[in-house]
Scaffold this active site. Structure first.
Site, mmCIF file in Angstrom:
data_model
loop_
_atom_site.group_PDB
_atom_site.id
_atom_site.type_symbol
_atom_site.label_atom_id
_atom_site.label_comp_id
_atom_site.label_asym_id
_atom_site.label_seq_id
_atom_site.Cartn_x
_atom_site.Cartn_y
_atom_site.Cartn_z
ATOM 1 N N HIS A 1 -29.277 28.071 61.140
ATOM 2 C CA HIS A 1 -29.349 28.547 59.764
ATOM 3 C C HIS A 1 -29.727 30.036 59.736
ATOM 4 C CE1 HIS A 1 -33.069 27.136 61.382
ATOM 5 N NE2 HIS A 1 -33.812 27.343 60.310
ATOM 6 N N ARG A 2 -30.774 30.392 60.478
ATOM 7 C CA ARG A 2 -31.253 31.776 60.480
ATOM 8 C C ARG A 2 -30.235 32.702 61.137
ATOM 9 N NH1 ARG A 2 -35.487 30.336 62.398
ATOM 10 N NH2 ARG A 2 -36.387 29.836 60.376
ATOM 11 N N LYS B 1 -29.622 28.314 70.201
ATOM 12 C CA LYS B 1 -30.070 28.075 68.821
ATOM 13 C C LYS B 1 -29.588 29.197 67.905
ATOM 14 C CE LYS B 1 -34.007 27.314 65.815
ATOM 15 N NZ LYS B 1 -35.446 27.345 65.611
ATOM 16 N N GLY C 1 -41.899 24.579 64.743
ATOM 17 C CA GLY C 1 -41.845 23.781 63.517
ATOM 18 C C GLY C 1 -41.219 22.405 63.707
ATOM 19 N N TYR C 2 -40.179 22.141 62.927
ATOM 20 C CA TYR C 2 -39.546 20.823 62.921
ATOM 21 C C TYR C 2 -38.436 20.694 63.977
ATOM 22 C CZ TYR C 2 -42.009 20.529 58.470
ATOM 23 O OH TYR C 2 -42.984 20.523 57.498
ATOM 24 N N ASP D 1 -36.803 33.128 54.332
ATOM 25 C CA ASP D 1 -37.496 31.965 53.799
ATOM 26 C C ASP D 1 -36.632 30.771 54.163
ATOM 27 O OD1 ASP D 1 -39.918 31.198 52.201
ATOM 28 O OD2 ASP D 1 -38.370 30.001 51.242
ATOM 29 N N ASN E 1 -44.878 34.399 61.202
ATOM 30 C CA ASN E 1 -44.430 33.264 62.001
ATOM 31 C C ASN E 1 -43.869 33.761 63.344
ATOM 32 O OD1 ASN E 1 -42.474 31.315 63.051
ATOM 33 N ND2 ASN E 1 -42.780 30.182 61.148
#
Ligand code: IMP
Length: 195
Positions: A178-179, A173, A151-152, A67, A9
């Site tokens: 989250h990442r 970001k 992505g989203y 993930d 990705n």
């Protein structure tokens, strides 16, 4: 330190390379690894470990994997671990995002809550492994907005910044994502064992 990032990705690679500035991070492609890893775990953590273990075994090097996915409360936390596969792996996100907006059409703001979840795993050739989770709370917006991220991101509204995730710069970001949070925890773990 050299690590292989178990992903294909491009969006994730850009973010994690920036987060791990002092690590020489190779993509699977750069490491000459060309396999499709079956993500058959039930949780983000299981899948992150599956990916990192596979790549560490194949390369004999330290591997890191993420993930992640989008949990939408109104859809019983779907697409969740199926986020990449939702509507088919190769379906463009413009279509996936439009579909989600349609599925939530007319749903009031307070019921549109959602979060991105990321589990990041690191596996060492010795077999030592760590896995950590990060999340960011927000909601599903009412339009597709912003050009950054992947992505989203264009439908995820970040309440704390009052912006869509795709409107954030990479630096903005990474600070709150989250990442970003999961990688920060993993970095701490690695620093502890390096002491
Ligand atoms: P994975 O490669 O199986 O972990 O799939 C993760 C999927 O979750 C991605 O392909 C995106 O659809 C979604 N996702 C995860 N993190 C993000 C993000 O930071 N922004 C937007 N979408 C994300």
């Amino acid at each position: 330190m050299e690590m292989i990032f178990a992903t294909t990705n491009a969006g994730k690679t850009l973010e994690v390379k920036k987060m791990l500035g002092n690590v020489s991070l190779l993509t699977m492609k750069e490491a000459g690894i060309n396999i499709d890893i079956e993500e058959n775990g039930k949780t983000f953590e299981e899948n992150a470990l599956i990916k990192a273990r596979t790549v560490s075994k194949l390369s004999g090097k330290i591997a890191i994997a993420d993930d992640s996915g989008l949990e939408i409360d109104y859809l019983n936390k779907e697409p969740g671990v199926h986020s990449a596969r939702f509507m088919g792996h190769d379906t463009p996100y413009s279509i996936k995002n439009a579909k989600i907006l349609e599925m939530l059409k007319g749903v009031p703001e307070e019921k549109r809550t959602a979060r991105f979840v990321s589990a990041v795993a690191v596996v060492f050739p010795s077999g030592r492994e760590f896995v950590e989770r990060g999340t960011i709370e927000g909601s599903i917006g009412t339009e597709i907005k912003g050009k950054n991220g992947f992505g989203y991101d264009p439908i995820f509204y970040v309440s704390e910044l009052k912006k869509y995730s795709a409107e954030l710069s990479l630096e903005e970001k990474n600070k709150i994502s989250h990442r970003g949070k999961a990688v920060a925890k993993i970095k701490k773990k690695i620093e502890e064992i390096e002491k």
